[in-house]
Design a protein around this motif. Structure first.
Motif: not given
Length: 469
Positions: A281-306
């Motif tokens: 995720x972070x590598x994509x975050x600093x790469x210009x113009x990238x479309x990032x899909x955070x998929x099935x995000x509610x499977x992760x524990x809320x604290x780990x998404x902080x």
């Protein structure tokens, strides 16, 4: 062989060659002969094909030249970039840190140009400015290019300077839908030149309402959440948006054990030293113009998404892992799951959890994805299977009855478009009853079986199907 390649290229319209030069060489066309030589060399070396040149966007050639002061400004900032990199190499800082510092310099360069553009009286052409920036940076970096390669940071630096907007087109030209704002003006999309953009799916069916959200996110930089049943096109929408607009695409799938170390990064040993390694995720975050899909995000524990919260802020500059990270220009972030981030209220998506409201609040809009209207879904099924439209419509009407039963709680799952296409393919080689059982009914718990059987008996006409297959 080389002469034949040049001959084929010479027959291509000059404005298309200009688009090819911007896309593959990172600069606009000078004279046609020079462009022919450059592109022919790239074809001969196997980097591109003549077909790729012919498919380049028809890009008008801008006659005005960027002011000499602008070029000097680019060279000055590029020289600062060179010094940053040399200092990093001299003291042994790892490639990721060097790239992080370089990113700040490139952002300064962009801001310098914006400021100068506001002061200048002559309108600046974006493609020409980009070409001058790219050339200035490339010239400044020549003396230590080998050192950059040795540290493994070449790809990162290249991505920062190479991926950029090459065109801006109305929606009708890109998606085949004439999308307009509330005043009747055509809405436009930026077109990028990422070589690793996903392949275009010509059969994907776009919807006006969805495109409006994507275009708004492009213009504002806001994060957008997509929620809805499986098979409603969430992940395909994100990937095909990237494909049609020439952007890189990264899909990160979350699960119950996902931690910040997985998606953001963690310390790792490299040649005996501890260094921070960015997660996907972070590598994509600093790469210009990238479309990032955070998929099935509610499977992760809320604290780990902080940890995501800081990165999802507008214009975020986040210190993490001993490095400073800034969202690259043009990056778009989408979240997606089946529960709208509120947890499973139906019992159909076990393992999902409610998202922390602070995380969900970082998404400016939540788009409900539903099954398409009958005419559009029929078109999609026909595009994918090549079947008779009457057959697709007949099967979809039966499936829509099953979907309404799912809404009422009479069956557990709402059959997706994937089941429809699987059924249509199956009836060509097996009895209708067997096709229905294996592509639709068998996916459901046993308590749904009586309702699905009644739908098959009342809504599926075997004689009609046999005539249409």
């Amino acid at each position: 062989m080389a002469n034949q390649i040049k001959l084929e290229i010479s027959r291509i319209k000059k404005t298309v060659l200009n688009g090819a030069m911007l896309q593959f060489a990172g600069r606009p066309i000078g004279d046609k002969n020079e462009a022919m030589e450059t592109l022919a060399d790239m074809v001969y070396s196997g980097k591109i094909t003549v077909e790729m040149i012919q498919a380049a966007p028809d890009t008008p050639i801008v006659s005005n030249v960027v002011d000499a002061a602008m070029v000097q400004a680019a060279s000055t900032v590029a020289a600062r970039a060179e010094q940053v990199a040399l200092d990093a190499l001299r003291v042994g800082i790892k490639a990721e840190t060097m790239a992080g510092n370089l990113e700040s310099v490139f952002i300064e360069m962009r801001d310098d140009f914006k400021a100068m553009a506001k002061k200048g009286t002559q309108a600046l052409d974006a493609a020409s400015v980009q070409a001058q920036v790219t050339k200035a940076v490339a010239d400044a970096f020549k003396p230590f290019n080998e050192a950059v390669q040795a540290t493994g940071s070449q790809a990162i630096v290249s991505a920062m300077s190479a991926v950029h907007v090459i065109d801006r087109k109305p929606c009708i030209d890109v998606f085949g839908i004439d999308v307009r704002d509330m005043k009747g003006n055509p809405l436009h999309v930026d077109i990028y030149n990422a070589p690793d953009a996903p392949p275009i799916d010509p059969h994907f069916v776009w919807q006006d309402a969805i495109l409006r959200h994507l275009i708004l996110s492009q213009e504002t930089g806001e994060n957008t959440f997509m929620g809805g049943d499986k098979g409603t096109g969430k992940s395909q929408t994100a990937s095909q948006w990237a494909a049609r607009t020439g952007r890189p695409y990264v899909r990160y799938n979350f699960h119950a054990q996902t931690t910040a170390d997985d998606y953001a990064g963690a310390q790792a040993l490299e040649q005996g030293s501890s260094v921070f390694k960015r997660g996907d995720f972070l590598q994509a975050y600093v790469s210009p113009a990238t479309v990032i899909l955070l998929d099935e995000i509610s499977f992760a524990k809320a604290g780990n998404l902080a940890t995501l919260n800081g990165f999802l802020e507008a214009d975020a500059v986040v210190s993490y892992g001993g490095m400073t990270h800034r969202k690259a220009q043009g990056v778009m972030i989408f979240g997606a799951d089946n529960t709208f981030g509120n947890g499973d209220e139906t019992g159909r998506y076990s393992g999902t959890t409610p998202m922390n409201s602070a995380t969900l609040d970082r998404f400016s809009r939540i788009i409900p994805f539903t099954f398409m209207p009958l005419d559009l879904e029929t078109k999609a099924v026909v595009n994918r299977t090549g079947c008779d439209p009457k057959l697709a419509e007949h099967v979809l009407k039966a499936i829509n009855v099953a979907r309404s039963k799912a809404q009422d709680g009479d069956i557990v799952e709402a059959p997706s478009i994937r089941s429809v296409m699987a059924f249509i393919r199956a009836v060509k080689v097996m009895p209708v009853a067997e096709a229905w059982k294996t592509t639709v009914a068998a996916r459901q718990p046993s308590e749904s079986a009586p309702v699905l059987e009644s739908i098959k008996l009342s809504c599926i006409d075997e004689k009609l199907i046999s005539k249409l297959i």
